[in-house]
Design a protein around this motif. Structure first.
Motif, PDB file in Angstrom:
ATOM      1  N   VAL A  62      22.995 -26.785  -7.893  1.00  0.00           N
ATOM      2  CA  VAL A  62      23.370 -26.742  -9.302  1.00  0.00           C
ATOM      3  C   VAL A  62      23.080 -28.106  -9.917  1.00  0.00           C
ATOM      4  O   VAL A  62      22.960 -29.113  -9.209  1.00  0.00           O
ATOM      5  CB  VAL A  62      24.860 -26.381  -9.502  1.00  0.00           C
ATOM      6  N   SER A  63      22.959 -28.140 -11.227  1.00  0.00           N
ATOM      7  CA  SER A  63      22.737 -29.403 -11.926  1.00  0.00           C
ATOM      8  C   SER A  63      24.076 -29.972 -12.380  1.00  0.00           C
ATOM      9  O   SER A  63      24.765 -29.374 -13.208  1.00  0.00           O
ATOM     10  CB  SER A  63      21.822 -29.203 -13.135  1.00  0.00           C
ATOM     11  N   LEU A  64      24.424 -31.150 -11.833  1.00  0.00           N
ATOM     12  CA  LEU A  64      25.682 -31.804 -12.196  1.00  0.00           C
ATOM     13  C   LEU A  64      25.456 -33.064 -13.027  1.00  0.00           C
ATOM     14  O   LEU A  64      26.409 -33.777 -13.333  1.00  0.00           O
ATOM     15  CB  LEU A  64      26.468 -32.167 -10.925  1.00  0.00           C
ATOM     16  N   ASN A  65      24.221 -33.342 -13.375  1.00  0.00           N
ATOM     17  CA  ASN A  65      23.897 -34.503 -14.200  1.00  0.00           C
ATOM     18  C   ASN A  65      24.164 -34.155 -15.662  1.00  0.00           C
ATOM     19  O   ASN A  65      23.427 -33.383 -16.274  1.00  0.00           O
ATOM     20  CB  ASN A  65      22.429 -34.889 -13.990  1.00  0.00           C
ATOM     21  N   GLN A  66      25.240 -34.706 -16.214  1.00  0.00           N
ATOM     22  CA  GLN A  66      25.655 -34.327 -17.563  1.00  0.00           C
ATOM     23  C   GLN A  66      24.668 -34.765 -18.641  1.00  0.00           C
ATOM     24  O   GLN A  66      24.755 -34.311 -19.788  1.00  0.00           O
ATOM     25  CB  GLN A  66      27.054 -34.868 -17.855  1.00  0.00           C
ATOM     26  N   ASP A  67      23.725 -35.643 -18.293  1.00  0.00           N
ATOM     27  CA  ASP A  67      22.706 -36.061 -19.248  1.00  0.00           C
ATOM     28  C   ASP A  67      21.458 -35.182 -19.196  1.00  0.00           C
ATOM     29  O   ASP A  67      20.548 -35.339 -20.013  1.00  0.00           O
ATOM     30  CB  ASP A  67      22.295 -37.518 -18.982  1.00  0.00           C
ATOM     31  N   ALA A  68      21.414 -34.266 -18.224  1.00  0.00           N
ATOM     32  CA  ALA A  68      20.234 -33.420 -18.055  1.00  0.00           C
ATOM     33  C   ALA A  68      20.301 -32.203 -18.981  1.00  0.00           C
ATOM     34  O   ALA A  68      21.384 -31.714 -19.305  1.00  0.00           O
ATOM     35  CB  ALA A  68      20.114 -32.963 -16.608  1.00  0.00           C
ATOM     36  N   ASP A  69      19.133 -31.720 -19.387  1.00  0.00           N
ATOM     37  CA  ASP A  69      19.077 -30.540 -20.255  1.00  0.00           C
ATOM     38  C   ASP A  69      19.627 -29.297 -19.562  1.00  0.00           C
ATOM     39  O   ASP A  69      20.100 -28.373 -20.229  1.00  0.00           O
ATOM     40  CB  ASP A  69      17.630 -30.270 -20.693  1.00  0.00           C
ATOM     41  N   ASN A  70      19.550 -29.291 -18.231  1.00  0.00           N
ATOM     42  CA  ASN A  70      20.008 -28.106 -17.491  1.00  0.00           C
ATOM     43  C   ASN A  70      21.353 -28.328 -16.816  1.00  0.00           C
ATOM     44  O   ASN A  70      21.665 -27.672 -15.825  1.00  0.00           O
ATOM     45  CB  ASN A  70      18.961 -27.671 -16.470  1.00  0.00           C
ATOM     46  N   TYR A  71      22.166 -29.249 -17.362  1.00  0.00           N
ATOM     47  CA  TYR A  71      23.516 -29.452 -16.806  1.00  0.00           C
ATOM     48  C   TYR A  71      24.283 -28.133 -16.826  1.00  0.00           C
ATOM     49  O   TYR A  71      24.298 -27.416 -17.829  1.00  0.00           O
ATOM     50  CB  TYR A  71      24.285 -30.494 -17.623  1.00  0.00           C
ATOM     51  N   GLY A  72      24.908 -27.802 -15.691  1.00  0.00           N
ATOM     52  CA  GLY A  72      25.686 -26.575 -15.593  1.00  0.00           C
ATOM     53  C   GLY A  72      24.892 -25.371 -15.145  1.00  0.00           C
ATOM     54  O   GLY A  72      25.434 -24.272 -15.042  1.00  0.00           O
ATOM     55  N   PHE A  73      23.594 -25.573 -14.855  1.00  0.00           N
ATOM     56  CA  PHE A  73      22.741 -24.481 -14.382  1.00  0.00           C
ATOM     57  C   PHE A  73      22.807 -24.360 -12.860  1.00  0.00           C
ATOM     58  O   PHE A  73      22.971 -25.367 -12.152  1.00  0.00           O
ATOM     59  CB  PHE A  73      21.275 -24.741 -14.735  1.00  0.00           C
ATOM     60  N   ILE A  74      22.669 -23.152 -12.339  1.00  0.00           N
ATOM     61  CA  ILE A  74      22.233 -22.941 -10.960  1.00  0.00           C
ATOM     62  C   ILE A  74      20.725 -23.109 -10.993  1.00  0.00           C
ATOM     63  O   ILE A  74      20.045 -22.507 -11.825  1.00  0.00           O
ATOM     64  CB  ILE A  74      22.623 -21.544 -10.448  1.00  0.00           C
ATOM     65  N   THR A  75      20.174 -23.930 -10.104  1.00  0.00           N
ATOM     66  CA  THR A  75      18.764 -24.292 -10.235  1.00  0.00           C
ATOM     67  C   THR A  75      17.893 -23.562  -9.202  1.00  0.00           C
ATOM     68  O   THR A  75      17.715 -22.359  -9.290  1.00  0.00           O
ATOM     69  CB  THR A  75      18.600 -25.817 -10.164  1.00  0.00           C
ATOM     70  N   ASN A  76      17.384 -24.282  -8.218  1.00  0.00           N
ATOM     71  CA  ASN A  76      16.342 -23.740  -7.340  1.00  0.00           C
ATOM     72  C   ASN A  76      16.932 -22.991  -6.145  1.00  0.00           C
ATOM     73  O   ASN A  76      16.631 -23.282  -4.997  1.00  0.00           O
ATOM     74  CB  ASN A  76      15.445 -24.882  -6.854  1.00  0.00           C
ATOM     75  N   THR A  77      17.760 -22.003  -6.431  1.00  0.00           N
ATOM     76  CA  THR A  77      18.445 -21.267  -5.366  1.00  0.00           C
ATOM     77  C   THR A  77      17.535 -20.213  -4.745  1.00  0.00           C
ATOM     78  O   THR A  77      16.693 -19.623  -5.437  1.00  0.00           O
ATOM     79  CB  THR A  77      19.705 -20.570  -5.921  1.00  0.00           C
ATOM     80  N   PRO A  78      17.696 -19.955  -3.437  1.00  0.00           N
ATOM     81  CA  PRO A  78      16.962 -18.840  -2.833  1.00  0.00           C
ATOM     82  C   PRO A  78      17.436 -17.470  -3.319  1.00  0.00           C
ATOM     83  O   PRO A  78      16.767 -16.471  -3.078  1.00  0.00           O
ATOM     84  CB  PRO A  78      17.225 -19.013  -1.332  1.00  0.00           C
ATOM     85  N   LYS A  79      18.585 -17.411  -4.014  1.00  0.00           N
ATOM     86  CA  LYS A  79      19.028 -16.157  -4.636  1.00  0.00           C
ATOM     87  C   LYS A  79      18.284 -16.044  -5.976  1.00  0.00           C
ATOM     88  O   LYS A  79      18.764 -16.518  -7.010  1.00  0.00           O
ATOM     89  CB  LYS A  79      20.538 -16.144  -4.828  1.00  0.00           C
ATOM     90  N   LEU A  80      17.112 -15.440  -5.927  1.00  0.00           N
ATOM     91  CA  LEU A  80      16.146 -15.537  -7.019  1.00  0.00           C
ATOM     92  C   LEU A  80      16.682 -15.025  -8.351  1.00  0.00           C
ATOM     93  O   LEU A  80      16.297 -15.530  -9.413  1.00  0.00           O
ATOM     94  CB  LEU A  80      14.858 -14.810  -6.632  1.00  0.00           C
ATOM     95  N   ALA A  81      17.562 -14.036  -8.338  1.00  0.00           N
ATOM     96  CA  ALA A  81      18.100 -13.526  -9.599  1.00  0.00           C
ATOM     97  C   ALA A  81      18.895 -14.587 -10.346  1.00  0.00           C
ATOM     98  O   ALA A  81      19.035 -14.527 -11.579  1.00  0.00           O
ATOM     99  CB  ALA A  81      18.974 -12.298  -9.333  1.00  0.00           C
ATOM    100  N   TRP A  82      19.408 -15.569  -9.620  1.00  0.00           N
ATOM    101  CA  TRP A  82      20.248 -16.606 -10.216  1.00  0.00           C
ATOM    102  C   TRP A  82      19.485 -17.901 -10.483  1.00  0.00           C
ATOM    103  O   TRP A  82      20.075 -18.871 -10.971  1.00  0.00           O
ATOM    104  CB  TRP A  82      21.436 -16.896  -9.292  1.00  0.00           C
ATOM    105  N   LYS A  83      18.218 -17.940 -10.180  1.00  0.00           N
ATOM    106  CA  LYS A  83      17.439 -19.161 -10.342  1.00  0.00           C
ATOM    107  C   LYS A  83      17.377 -19.560 -11.811  1.00  0.00           C
ATOM    108  O   LYS A  83      17.062 -18.748 -12.684  1.00  0.00           O
ATOM    109  CB  LYS A  83      16.026 -18.949  -9.786  1.00  0.00           C
TER     110      LYS A  83
END
Length: 287
Positions: A62-83
């Motif tokens: 997950v993205s925990l960098n609060q300065d990033a555009d994708n903060y709060g996202f599940i990112t490069n997970t092998p669970k592809l539906a959640w990518k």
């Protein structure tokens, strides 16, 4: 004040509500399928059980960098539906309340730090070995985090000589820690789950070797006060003395560490560590 928690695992979601003293008043769980299906159940749960803040521990990365555009996202997970799913954004769109968003292992680490095996310790490492492998580290009361959260489940280990033919199951790295030691790796080797394997099977010595290697690496890098293990694979009680013995052997008296039986230990809160930590972090979010 009512507090909410979401423990979002790769297999199931658990939602819970407590009072401000972390007395759980209600909980529910449902399978992790697709974001559309699973999150609809999450939204419905908190519509029925309104809360003042929610602590979220999610599978990742997950993205925990609060300065990033994708903060709060599940990112490069092998669970592809959640990518690249905007988990925190979806929650905020439904409920305008404070949130604490972190990893599923971090919330379990926090639960153990506050109310479990890590009570009274300043620096604790929590590791889960189950469907996947992940770790959360708390140093002087704060989560270890740099550009984002650590991914200690994917460190590289040396193959046990008895296991050289096994290539690992991690879709990214093959024979990393998760690829060699997580639950799916046992199923790949034997065609059945670890809890169906005889406790006297030689494989558990191999498993202990891999886990001990990870503990050696963590000890040399982090020097924690305690290493706490949870997750389904770690319910094999025979593993702990095997890991402790192998750890001492591998460390070879290079650095000192606490008495081994009090250093590499099982989670005290069991399957409640994550929910407990998430509720505590929800309370922290209100402060």
């Amino acid at each position: 004040m009512k507090l909410g928690a979401i423990e979002a695992g790769g297999t199931k979601f658990v939602c819970a509500v407590s009072d401000e003293n972390i007395n759980v008043e209600d909980r529910a769980q449902f399978p992790t399928t697709t974001p559309a299906e699973t999150m609809a159940q999450v939204f419905a749960y908190f519509e029925q059980h309104p809360v003042d803040a929610i602590g979220i521990g999610s599978f990742g990365p997950v993205s925990l960098n609060q300065d990033a555009d994708n903060y709060g996202f599940i990112t490069n997970t092998p669970k592809l539906a959640w990518k690249n799913y905007d988990f925190l954004g979806a929650m905020k769109a439904h409920f305008d309340i404070p949130y604490y968003f972190t990893t599923d292992v971090n919330v379990a680490a926090y639960g153990e730090y506050q109310a479990g095996a890590g009570r009274g310790k300043k620096n604790i490492l929590y590791w889960t070995v189950g469907t996947g492998v992940g770790a959360g580290y708390i140093q002087n009361g704060e989560f270890l985090q740099g550009y984002s959260h650590p991914e200690m489940g994917h460190i590289l280990l040396r193959h046990d000589p008895r296991d050289l033919g096994f290539e690992g199951v991690c879709p990214y790295h093959g024979d990393c820690f998760e690829g060699l030691a997580a639950g799916p790796s046992i199923e790949k080797r034997f065609g059945k789950k670890g809890n169906e394997l005889d406790p006297s099977n030689e494989f558990w010595e191999i498993e202990a070797n891999y886990i001990a290697q990870a503990c050696v690496n963590a000890t040399l890098i982090l020097r924690p006060d305690i290493i706490i293990f949870g997750g389904g694979v770690m319910k094999q009680s025979q593993l702990f003395p095997q890991i402790q013995t192998e750890f001492v052997k591998q460390m070879a008296d290079y650095v000192d560490f606490p008495e081994i039986s009090n250093y590499i230990v099982h989670v005290e809160l069991g399957d409640d560590a994550g929910i407990t930590g998430a509720l505590m972090l929800a309370k922290k979010a209100t402060e």
